[in-house]
Design a protein around this motif. Structure first.
Motif, short mmCIF file in Angstrom:
data_model
loop_
_atom_site.label_atom_id
_atom_site.label_comp_id
_atom_site.label_asym_id
_atom_site.label_seq_id
_atom_site.Cartn_x
_atom_site.Cartn_y
_atom_site.Cartn_z
N ASP A 100 71.25 20.80 -68.52
CA ASP A 100 70.42 21.94 -68.92
C ASP A 100 71.20 23.00 -69.69
N GLY A 101 72.03 22.55 -70.62
CA GLY A 101 72.75 23.47 -71.48
C GLY A 101 74.01 24.06 -70.89
N TYR A 166 73.32 9.91 -70.88
CA TYR A 166 72.60 11.03 -71.48
C TYR A 166 71.90 10.60 -72.77
N GLU A 171 68.52 16.75 -71.58
CA GLU A 171 69.59 17.67 -71.20
C GLU A 171 70.08 17.43 -69.78
#
Length: 247
Positions: A100-101, A166, A171
């Motif tokens: 998530d970043g 990924y 994300e």
């Protein structure tokens, strides 16, 4: 007196058994939380997924394009991925546990890359595995933070593996486990949906040890439902020994 004490004693025993049962229920993992074989789901943030990370071009704002995993090495700074993921090592960075970043364990620059001559000379899909050391951060090595997977090259044809990777449009990492089969003498395949672009280099874990990486035939596969890994033969084992001894 004996008859009077029996109910009280039985109550104490029942209470003790209830407490034990409660403890056991907390310690035993919920089997329903693990997807069935062949089903892909988001990997939970745990000790296993912390060792797996995304490869980015330059930094977190550069987009992630492949996956890698921390493996054990003498220098405690080693990752494994697909050889085709390391075309531009000078600008590639690794973010273990990325989600998530955020990069909870930092963003690591690559130091030295180990690729088989079979790949550099002709991009042989049987040699589509690579290792790279990472530049320490303030004297800290990546394996000190997240640990590393052992490498277990020799596996039966139908070994069950867990793949974590990924996709470039997600994300958080995905997880899928399934039994493998031999596509050829030098290539394995596994049936797992949704492992699309970006999952190249994803570790194939057999009982918690690296048994391969997503890559090889067709660059790892041209459809999200079927993925490949080169069988880790003597060339791959030698490559790992060289990389693991460095540092």
């Amino acid at each position: 007196m004996i008859q009077t004490n029996l109910p009280r004693r039985a109550a104490r025993i029942l209470l003790a058994l209830t407490a034990v049962a409660a403890l056991v229920s907390v310690d035993v993992p919920d089997a329903r939380a693990v997807p069935p074989l062949g089903v892909t789901a988001e990997a939970p943030p745990d000790a296993t997924s912390a060792r797996v990370g995304a490869l980015f071009a330059g930094g977190l704002d550069g987009g992630h394009f492949c996956t890698a995993a921390v493996v054990r090495g003498a220098g405690r700074d080693l990752i494994a991925t697909a050889a085709h993921c390391l075309d531009h090592p000078d600008s590639t960075v690794f973010a273990p546990g990325y989600r998530d970043g955020k990069a909870p364990y930092g963003v690591w620059r690559l130091d030295r890359v180990y690729v088989s001559p079979g790949w550099t000379d002709g991009e042989d899909p049987d040699d589509d595995i690579a290792f790279a050391t990472l530049v320490p951060q303030g004297g800290v090595r990546v394996e000190d933070l997240v640990g590393g997977f052992p490498v277990a090259a020799e596996q039966p044809d139908d070994v069950t593996v867990t793949v974590l990777g990924y996709p470039s449009d997600r994300e958080a990492p995905l997880r899928c486990a399934n039994s493998t089969s031999l596509f050829s003498d030098t290539q394995r395949r596994v049936d797992c949906p949704e492992l699309s672009g970006g999952t190249s280099g994803s570790p194939w874990l057999a009982d918690g040890a690296l048994a391969g990486v997503l890559g090889g035939h067709e660059g790892g596969g041209t459809v999200p439902e079927v993925s490949y890994s080169a069988v880790m033969g003597e060339a791959a084992r030698r490559l790992y020994r060289d990389a693991a001894a460095a540092g």
